[in-house]
Scaffold this motif. Sequence first.
Motif, short mmCIF file in Angstrom:
data_model
loop_
_atom_site.label_atom_id
_atom_site.label_comp_id
_atom_site.label_asym_id
_atom_site.label_seq_id
_atom_site.Cartn_x
_atom_site.Cartn_y
_atom_site.Cartn_z
N ARG A 152 0.83 -1.21 0.00
CA ARG A 152 0.00 0.00 0.00
C ARG A 152 0.86 1.25 0.00
NH1 ARG A 152 -3.11 -3.07 3.52
NH2 ARG A 152 -2.14 -2.10 5.33
N GLN A 153 1.93 1.23 0.79
CA GLN A 153 2.83 2.39 0.85
C GLN A 153 3.48 2.63 -0.52
OE1 GLN A 153 3.25 4.69 2.96
NE2 GLN A 153 5.11 5.67 2.26
N GLN A 154 3.93 1.56 -1.16
CA GLN A 154 4.53 1.70 -2.49
C GLN A 154 3.53 2.27 -3.48
OE1 GLN A 154 5.96 -2.21 -3.41
NE2 GLN A 154 7.80 -2.00 -2.15
N ARG B 122 0.98 4.18 -2.78
CA ARG B 122 0.80 5.60 -2.46
C ARG B 122 1.94 6.44 -3.02
NH1 ARG B 122 -1.17 4.02 2.73
NH2 ARG B 122 0.91 4.21 3.59
N MET B 123 3.16 5.92 -2.91
CA MET B 123 4.31 6.68 -3.39
C MET B 123 4.29 6.77 -4.93
SD MET B 123 5.60 7.80 -0.76
CE MET B 123 7.11 8.54 -1.29
N ARG B 124 3.81 5.71 -5.59
CA ARG B 124 3.75 5.73 -7.05
C ARG B 124 2.73 6.74 -7.56
NH1 ARG B 124 2.72 -0.01 -7.66
NH2 ARG B 124 4.55 -0.83 -6.66
N THR B 125 1.63 6.86 -6.84
CA THR B 125 0.55 7.72 -7.32
C THR B 125 0.67 9.15 -6.79
OG1 THR B 125 -0.86 7.02 -5.51
CG2 THR B 125 -1.05 5.80 -7.58
N PHE B 126 1.64 9.39 -5.93
CA PHE B 126 1.81 10.74 -5.36
C PHE B 126 2.35 11.69 -6.40
CE2 PHE B 126 4.18 13.98 -3.04
CZ PHE B 126 3.21 14.41 -2.16
#
Length: 60
Positions: free
Chosen positions: A50-52, A54-58
Amino acid sequence: MPDREQEQQALQETESERRARRAKFLRELNEAKELRDRVQPRRARAARMRQQMRMRTFRW
């Protein structure tokens, strides 16, 4: 004037104490996270995914 210097010195001590408390808290928080990751590997993996995502879509 000595009162003002004493106040400043007391303030400095509390600042260093605050930093020490904060460092201790962050160390313990890290330990707790590592322990949780070891105890629940599937949940930890899902959280990493989930964190990855989030970072990809940020967007910067």
